[in-house]
Structure formats: C-alpha cells, structure tokens
Design an enzyme around this catalytic site. Sequence first.
Site, short mmCIF file in Angstrom:
data_model
loop_
_atom_site.label_atom_id
_atom_site.label_comp_id
_atom_site.label_asym_id
_atom_site.label_seq_id
_atom_site.Cartn_x
_atom_site.Cartn_y
_atom_site.Cartn_z
N ASP A 1 0.82 -1.21 0.00
CA ASP A 1 0.00 0.00 0.00
C ASP A 1 0.86 1.27 0.00
OD1 ASP A 1 -2.36 1.40 0.00
OD2 ASP A 1 -2.65 1.31 2.16
N ASN B 1 1.29 3.44 -2.90
CA ASN B 1 1.82 3.91 -4.20
C ASN B 1 1.26 5.28 -4.56
OD1 ASN B 1 3.04 1.45 -4.41
ND2 ASN B 1 1.66 0.62 -5.97
N ARG C 1 -0.07 7.67 -2.59
CA ARG C 1 0.43 8.75 -1.73
C ARG C 1 1.88 9.10 -2.08
NH1 ARG C 1 -0.95 5.98 3.71
NH2 ARG C 1 -1.46 4.30 2.26
N TRP C 2 2.66 8.09 -2.39
CA TRP C 2 4.06 8.30 -2.74
C TRP C 2 4.15 9.28 -3.92
CZ3 TRP C 2 7.16 7.89 -6.98
CH2 TRP C 2 8.54 7.86 -6.75
N HIS D 1 2.55 3.57 -8.93
CA HIS D 1 2.39 2.15 -9.24
C HIS D 1 3.60 1.62 -10.02
CE1 HIS D 1 -1.50 2.24 -7.47
NE2 HIS D 1 -2.02 3.03 -8.37
N SER E 1 -7.21 -5.51 -5.86
CA SER E 1 -8.37 -6.10 -5.20
C SER E 1 -9.62 -5.87 -6.06
CB SER E 1 -8.58 -5.44 -3.83
OG SER E 1 -9.13 -4.15 -4.00
N TRP F 1 -11.48 -1.75 -8.65
CA TRP F 1 -12.16 -1.34 -9.89
C TRP F 1 -12.86 0.00 -9.72
CZ3 TRP F 1 -10.88 -3.78 -14.16
CH2 TRP F 1 -10.53 -5.13 -14.12
N ARG G 1 -11.62 2.65 -8.77
CA ARG G 1 -10.69 3.77 -9.02
C ARG G 1 -10.87 4.33 -10.44
NH1 ARG G 1 -5.22 2.76 -5.72
NH2 ARG G 1 -6.22 2.00 -3.84
N LEU H 1 10.98 -20.56 -4.90
CA LEU H 1 10.00 -19.62 -4.34
C LEU H 1 8.68 -19.78 -5.08
CD1 LEU H 1 9.28 -17.01 -2.68
CD2 LEU H 1 10.15 -15.70 -4.62
N ARG I 1 2.28 -4.97 6.00
CA ARG I 1 1.49 -3.93 5.32
C ARG I 1 2.29 -2.65 5.31
NH1 ARG I 1 -4.76 -2.68 4.71
NH2 ARG I 1 -4.43 -0.88 3.39
N GLU J 1 1.13 -13.36 11.97
CA GLU J 1 1.71 -12.21 12.66
C GLU J 1 1.65 -11.00 11.72
OE1 GLU J 1 2.91 -12.06 15.81
OE2 GLU J 1 2.24 -14.14 16.06
C1 FPP Z 1 -1.94 0.20 -3.28
O1 FPP Z 1 -1.51 1.54 -3.23
C2 FPP Z 1 -1.41 -0.47 -4.46
C3 FPP Z 1 -2.17 -0.96 -5.46
C4 FPP Z 1 -3.64 -0.89 -5.48
C5 FPP Z 1 -1.55 -1.56 -6.66
C6 FPP Z 1 -0.31 -2.37 -6.41
C7 FPP Z 1 0.33 -2.57 -7.71
C8 FPP Z 1 1.63 -2.66 -7.91
C9 FPP Z 1 2.67 -2.67 -6.87
C10 FPP Z 1 2.07 -2.77 -9.32
C11 FPP Z 1 2.59 -4.11 -9.65
C12 FPP Z 1 1.53 -5.04 -10.00
C13 FPP Z 1 1.80 -6.28 -10.44
C14 FPP Z 1 0.73 -7.26 -10.67
C15 FPP Z 1 3.14 -6.71 -10.72
P1 FPP Z 1 -2.59 2.72 -3.27
O2 FPP Z 1 -2.74 3.15 -4.68
O3 FPP Z 1 -3.84 2.27 -2.59
O4 FPP Z 1 -1.86 3.81 -2.45
P2 FPP Z 1 -2.54 4.93 -1.53
O5 FPP Z 1 -3.07 4.21 -0.31
O6 FPP Z 1 -1.39 5.81 -1.19
O7 FPP Z 1 -3.58 5.60 -2.33
#
Ligand code: FPP
Length: 250
Positions: free
Chosen positions: A20, A22, A24-25, A37, A65, A69, A71, A136, A193, A212
């Site tokens: 989680d 991406n 905000r980053w 992302h 998830s 969708w 978004r 793995l 997380r 855990e």
């Molecule tokens: C959550 O951050 C992240 C996601 C919903 C997407 C995760 C996807 C990747 C890491 C890309 C790689 C994917 C694959 C299948 C290789 P957020 O957007 O909810 O962040 P936020 O909470 O800051 O809004």
Amino acid sequence: MTKDKSQYTKLPVHVAIIMDGNGRWAERRGLPRTEGHRKGANRLKEIVNTCLDIGIKYLTVYAFSKENWKRPITEVSTIMKLAEYFFKREFDKFKKKGVFFRHLGDLEGLPPSIRRIIVDMKSNDTPDRNYEDKRLVMNIAFNYSGRSEIIEAVKKISGKVLNGDVKPEEINEELISESMYTAGIPDPDLLIRTGGELRISNFLLWQSAYTEIWVTRTLWPDFTSKLFKKALEDYSKRDRRFGGLNIYHS
Ligand code: FPP
C-alpha cells in the site's frame, strides 16, 4: 550487512504483503498516482529477489483487489498494463531463477490478454501441488477479494455435499483450506502492510487467522530490502502461541 537464511533464528515460511501507499508516494511528489504504481512494480522485483536470496519459500502479494475497480479508469488501466508487463517480461526471468507463479483471484472481468497469461500459468500448476523443486512460490492476488474467495469455497463444498461426495459433518478446516485459492500452500506466517493503515482490507481472511502482522508507515515504493529484513528480524522475535500458552514465557 546482508544476512542469509542461516542467520535468522526463525524465518517465516510464507510472507504475505499488502503493497500500500503507491498513490500517496506519487501525490507527495506532485506526480500522477500511476507513477507510484510504476515505482511499486520495480520495488516488487527487488523484494522477490530478496526472498530468493534469503530463502523465503512462499510470497503472496496483494496487487489488485476487486474493490480497486472503483478507481479512475486511467489508474486501473495503468495497473493492468503494469501487471501485463510484469507477467510477460519478468515472469520468464524469475522462472529461470526458480520462481513458480500462481494467481489468486477471479478471472472474470480481467482484460483478455491478462486472462490468457493467468490461464497459461494455471495450466503449469503441478496437480499434486508439490512445490519441493521450486525455490519460491509467488502468489499474485489480482482481482482478489477474501470474502469472494470464501464464497467460492462454500460453493465448491456445497456442490460436493449435493452430489454426495462429502457429508456435512465431514466439513472441517482442512476441507475449507483445500477449497481456497491457496490450496496446498501453508497459511502466511507474516503479513507485512506498508503505508501505515491498520487493517486487513479483505486479504487472506481465512488464511490469516494466526498470522503475525507487521505494519510500517513507509510507502510501498520506498520499502527497501533493508526494511523487509527488519520485518523478518522482528518476526523472529515474536512469540507465536496460536491461542495456547508458551510455557517458557508464562
Ligand atoms: C496500493 O496503493 C497499491 C495498489 C492498489 C496496486 C499495487 C500494484 C503494484 C505494486 C504494481 C505491480 C503489480 C503487479 C501485478 C506486478 P494505493 O494506490 O492504494 O496507495 P494509496 O493508499 O497511497 O492511495
């Protein structure tokens, strides 16, 4: 200093990650969320390599998830494109290193190009679900919902009851576990997380009964191997009691 497998007192067999933060980053840098992302996908590659180095046997990542969708279409289509790129370009490289990919989730609703890759992935799954020869096993939760997974399992089991293969009194934890997308995979020992939220977000609801949980405020694109190793280190100090008592710590 890099630790190898032998230097961890207790290493999780199965690590699950909610990647989680991406969005905000990117927002903090004045960039479009999609850029977060992209960075997140690169970070994922690094963490997979770290799992290989350390000797983690199972890694499960929450990449998309069913709720995602909701978004904006531009963000959804970027994640789809990134996933397709990752599946096409990175799979073969990682497979050569001994990674076995599995999909957790619903195929329905996914773009045909991604469905084809996932169907192909499933066709390579070993029928006896013995992953001994794999370094793995990586589960990618994509178009995934923990509640939907439970509903699917209930449907499978109901069908078996209706056609007489299973008696209602034979329904137990093992049968339910074997009816989930994660059949044959041990429950996660550690759930990481990133992004600081203190919730499970519909991820591995059945499987995480005794997992855990380790949360960091660090956003996924900034989650380094060093921090991943810190999570493993912290896990090794946890006292797992599974509802019982640990006589050495009472
Ligand atoms: C959550 O951050 C992240 C996601 C919903 C997407 C995760 C996807 C990747 C890491 C890309 C790689 C994917 C694959 C299948 C290789 P957020 O957007 O909810 O962040 P936020 O909470 O800051 O809004």
